[in-house]
Design a protein around this motif. Structure first.
Motif, mmCIF file in Angstrom:
data_model
loop_
_atom_site.group_PDB
_atom_site.id
_atom_site.type_symbol
_atom_site.label_atom_id
_atom_site.label_comp_id
_atom_site.label_asym_id
_atom_site.label_seq_id
_atom_site.Cartn_x
_atom_site.Cartn_y
_atom_site.Cartn_z
ATOM 1 N N LEU A 1 67.276 0.728 34.913
ATOM 2 C CA LEU A 1 66.320 1.590 35.613
ATOM 3 C C LEU A 1 67.022 2.432 36.669
ATOM 4 C CD1 LEU A 1 63.376 -0.951 36.016
ATOM 5 C CD2 LEU A 1 63.425 1.041 34.500
ATOM 6 N N GLN A 2 67.985 1.797 37.384
ATOM 7 C CA GLN A 2 68.735 2.544 38.390
ATOM 8 C C GLN A 2 69.558 3.659 37.750
ATOM 9 O OE1 GLN A 2 71.379 0.102 40.617
ATOM 10 N NE2 GLN A 2 72.114 1.767 41.927
ATOM 11 N N GLN A 3 70.184 3.362 36.606
ATOM 12 C CA GLN A 3 70.971 4.377 35.902
ATOM 13 C C GLN A 3 70.072 5.524 35.436
ATOM 14 O OE1 GLN A 3 73.047 2.852 32.524
ATOM 15 N NE2 GLN A 3 74.114 4.782 32.079
ATOM 16 N N ALA A 4 68.864 5.170 34.954
ATOM 17 C CA ALA A 4 67.928 6.205 34.525
ATOM 18 C C ALA A 4 67.513 7.081 35.703
ATOM 19 C CB ALA A 4 66.712 5.552 33.876
ATOM 20 N N ALA A 5 67.270 6.441 36.861
ATOM 21 C CA ALA A 5 66.890 7.209 38.045
ATOM 22 C C ALA A 5 68.003 8.154 38.464
ATOM 23 C CB ALA A 5 66.532 6.253 39.183
ATOM 24 N N GLU A 6 69.245 7.694 38.372
ATOM 25 C CA GLU A 6 70.384 8.546 38.734
ATOM 26 C C GLU A 6 70.519 9.734 37.786
ATOM 27 O OE1 GLU A 6 73.628 5.864 38.732
ATOM 28 O OE2 GLU A 6 73.176 5.028 40.722
ATOM 29 N N PHE B 1 68.942 13.403 32.351
ATOM 30 C CA PHE B 1 68.198 12.247 31.850
ATOM 31 C C PHE B 1 68.414 12.057 30.357
ATOM 32 C CE2 PHE B 1 64.227 10.543 29.996
ATOM 33 C CZ PHE B 1 64.340 9.258 30.504
ATOM 34 N N ASP B 2 68.687 10.762 29.982
ATOM 35 C CA ASP B 2 68.889 10.403 28.580
ATOM 36 C C ASP B 2 67.848 9.342 28.213
ATOM 37 O OD1 ASP B 2 69.686 9.821 26.068
ATOM 38 O OD2 ASP B 2 71.710 9.138 26.592
ATOM 39 N N GLN B 3 67.000 9.661 27.283
ATOM 40 C CA GLN B 3 65.904 8.777 26.915
ATOM 41 C C GLN B 3 66.389 7.426 26.399
ATOM 42 O OE1 GLN B 3 62.630 9.643 27.248
ATOM 43 N NE2 GLN B 3 61.993 7.598 26.625
ATOM 44 N N SER B 4 67.581 7.392 25.801
ATOM 45 C CA SER B 4 68.083 6.148 25.202
ATOM 46 C C SER B 4 68.391 5.075 26.243
ATOM 47 C CB SER B 4 69.343 6.434 24.380
ATOM 48 O OG SER B 4 70.382 6.939 25.221
ATOM 49 N N SER C 1 59.941 5.978 31.808
ATOM 50 C CA SER C 1 60.302 6.899 30.729
ATOM 51 C C SER C 1 59.300 8.045 30.643
ATOM 52 C CB SER C 1 60.371 6.136 29.402
ATOM 53 O OG SER C 1 60.712 7.012 28.350
ATOM 54 N N ALA C 2 57.997 7.676 30.717
ATOM 55 C CA ALA C 2 56.969 8.733 30.692
ATOM 56 C C ALA C 2 57.097 9.629 31.914
ATOM 57 C CB ALA C 2 55.578 8.094 30.626
ATOM 58 N N MET C 3 57.334 8.999 33.086
ATOM 59 C CA MET C 3 57.483 9.791 34.308
ATOM 60 C C MET C 3 58.693 10.721 34.220
ATOM 61 S SD MET C 3 58.048 8.352 38.165
ATOM 62 C CE MET C 3 59.670 7.779 37.721
ATOM 63 N N ALA C 4 59.786 10.222 33.613
ATOM 64 C CA ALA C 4 60.978 11.045 33.478
ATOM 65 C C ALA C 4 60.717 12.238 32.577
ATOM 66 C CB ALA C 4 62.116 10.196 32.931
ATOM 67 N N ASN C 5 59.943 11.998 31.507
ATOM 68 C CA ASN C 5 59.611 13.114 30.614
ATOM 69 C C ASN C 5 58.772 14.159 31.334
ATOM 70 O OD1 ASN C 5 60.968 12.065 28.390
ATOM 71 N ND2 ASN C 5 59.209 10.805 27.772
ATOM 72 N N VAL C 6 57.814 13.664 32.127
ATOM 73 C CA VAL C 6 56.982 14.596 32.894
ATOM 74 C C VAL C 6 57.833 15.393 33.872
ATOM 75 C CG1 VAL C 6 55.125 14.771 34.578
ATOM 76 C CG2 VAL C 6 54.893 13.250 32.609
ATOM 77 N N ILE C 7 58.698 14.654 34.587
ATOM 78 C CA ILE C 7 59.565 15.322 35.559
ATOM 79 C C ILE C 7 60.484 16.314 34.868
ATOM 80 C CG2 ILE C 7 61.468 14.941 37.175
ATOM 81 C CD1 ILE C 7 60.169 12.273 37.901
ATOM 82 N N TYR C 8 61.011 15.909 33.710
ATOM 83 C CA TYR C 8 61.916 16.805 32.990
ATOM 84 C C TYR C 8 61.186 18.078 32.542
ATOM 85 C CZ TYR C 8 65.240 18.432 29.484
ATOM 86 O OH TYR C 8 66.110 19.203 28.756
#
Length: 485
Positions: A384-389, A396-399, A419-426
């Protein structure tokens, strides 16, 4: 109130471990209480075990003393019961002590009985003496009268009491022997002091009863039997006390009656038998206990009832029980039982060591489980920390969140939400980027348009300046001409 208390402890906990990593904090939180519990339980078990062991030691010492007393009373009681019965037959007129053949027949009848004494003998004021002894299935007669010329003859006898051969003949006078003189002086049934038997390797004592003429009341002789102190020592050696427990019977002078070690209650010096004093024992426990008793009570005569106490012998704690043994026939002994605490504490040490081993093993398993738990918790957090970074760096990498999202616990839910939040943010960032690009293009167009207008104005201004300059020059030229003319 409960919330305030919880908040208070939470603040203390947060200050203590708040700056530490979960990787280190979680195993510490799991293992520390476990080890503390093992230590506390082990300590309480040890203390409770010590109390129970002390009770058990007191019970063992009390039981051992009771067994010693019971054996002694049986051992001493047999002569005290049978010998008066023999004397009763003599005093009833059935046996005349001056008629030696009659005495021999009576003694022979009694000695063959399995429950009889091992020895019976009688001495008279005339110096006559008759004795029968048995050892296993063998019998011996000892005899002295005028016909033996003041000697005591030893005869081997058959199963019918008939003499088969003369073994030896020795000078002997019963009237000067301790068993005879002591009973005569006391005037009642009594145990004699301990003395050396005919063999220099044996000491014992006699139970003697004075005989008085029924008509005149005059002293006529003594009937007696003897016991060996070695027999009492054999019983003490077979007594189960503890692994290193010792038992001792002694007189109030400190002289040993019997001892549970292989040491004899006497010693032979220059072919002379000498009583063994407790302070001269070769056994350190017996010697140390005897020395402590004498120092504690100043005089062993001061011990009037049962005493239980502990003392240290070369650093090792010893439990001692001293119990007087007395009777009306002159016995006044001390029964001593010594039990080292180490004989029983070693079981506590064994159980405590076993508890510690089990506790450490459980703690080791807990550490392994804690590390696995930490790994189970830390790994999704790291993902999760790596995804946040990557979201922060716009890479951002979905994998990255695929493994976390497959979990069925809270981390899985958090991974899906993130993951959903990251997609929205992206998506928002892409839209914002397109909007910014458009705005930037529009701004460039505006800047270009504004720049063109400014150039035209500058040109016009330059043209105005040029015209004014030309006009000025024309005026200056005309003035020059006028001046020249």
């Amino acid at each position: 109130m409960a919330n305030k208390t919880f908040s208070f402890f939470y603040k203390i906990f947060d200050k203590s471990v708040g700056s530490l990593s979960i990787r280190h904090t979680l195993p510490l939180i799991i293992v520390t209480p476990l080890l503390a519990s093992v230590a506390v339980i082990g300590w309480f078990n040890f203390q409770l075990g010590k109390q129970e062991i002390e009770k058990l030691m007191l019970q063992v010492s009390e039981k051992s003393t009771q067994m010693i007393e019971l054996n002694l009373r049986n051992y001493l009681g047999k002569p005290q019961v049978l010998l008066p019965a023999y004397l009763a037959a003599i005093q009833s007129g059935n046996v005349d002590i001056n008629n030696l053949p009659e005495v021999k027949r009576y003694f022979w009848q009694q000695i063959q009985n399995k429950t009889s004494l091992n020895s019976i003998y009688i001495g008279t004021e005339k110096g006559n003496y008759v004795s029968y002894e048995k050892t296993e299935n063998e019998f011996m007669e000892k005899f002295r009268d005028e016909s033996t010329n003041s000697n005591r003859n030893f005869y081997e006898v058959d199963s019918k009491g008939n003499r088969t051969r003369l073994i030896k003949s020795m000078e002997y006078d019963p009237r000067v022997r301790l068993w005879y003189k002591f009973a005569k002086s006391v005037g009642k049934p009594t145990w004699t002091p301990v003395y050396q038997f005919g063999s220099i390797n044996t000491v014992g004592m006699d139970f003697s009863i004075p005989i008085y003429n029924q008509e005149s009341g005059n002293f006529a002789g003594v009937i007696s039997t003897d016991i060996s102190l070695v027999q009492i020592s054999k019983f003490l050696r077979n007594l189960e006390i503890s692994q290193n427990g010792k038992a001792l019977i002694m007189e109030r002078t400190g002289d040993v009656i019997a001892i549970s070690t292989l040491e004899q209650p006497f010693k032979v010096v220059n072919n002379q038998t000498k009583r063994l004093n407790v302070r001269e024992s070769q056994d350190p426990t017996i010697q140390g206990t005897g020395q402590y008793l004498i120092e504690k009570f100043k005089s062993l005569d001061q011990i009037e009832d049962k005493q239980q106490f502990t003392f240290r012998l070369k650093g090792n704690l010893q439990l001692v029980q001293v119990t007087p043994l007395q009777n009306q026939e002159g016995i006044d002994w001390l029964m001593v039982v010594v039990i080292p605490h180490s004989d029983f504490l070693k079981h506590i040490y064994t159980y405590t060591t076993l508890t510690v081993i089990i506790g450490v093993s459980v703690a080791g398993i807990a550490v392994i489980l804690a590390l696995l738990l930490v790994r189970w918790i830390i790994k999704p957090i790291e993902q999760l920390q790596q995804a946040a970074e990557t979201i922060e760096s716009q890479n951002f990498d979905q994998s990255i969140l695929e493994e976390v999202s497959r979990r069925r616990d809270e981390f899985g839910q958090l991974g899906k939400v993130m993951s959903a939040m990251a997609n929205v943010i992206y998506s928002r960032e892409q839209n914002w980027k397109q909007m910014i690009d458009q705005l930037q293009n529009q701004d460039l167009q505006k800047q270009k348009t504004k720049s063109g207008n400014n150039s035209q104005k500058q040109v016009k201004n330059l043209e105005v300046l040029l015209r004014e300059s030309q006009q000025l020059r024309t005026k200056i030229g005309e003035k020059d001409k006028n001046s020249r003319n």
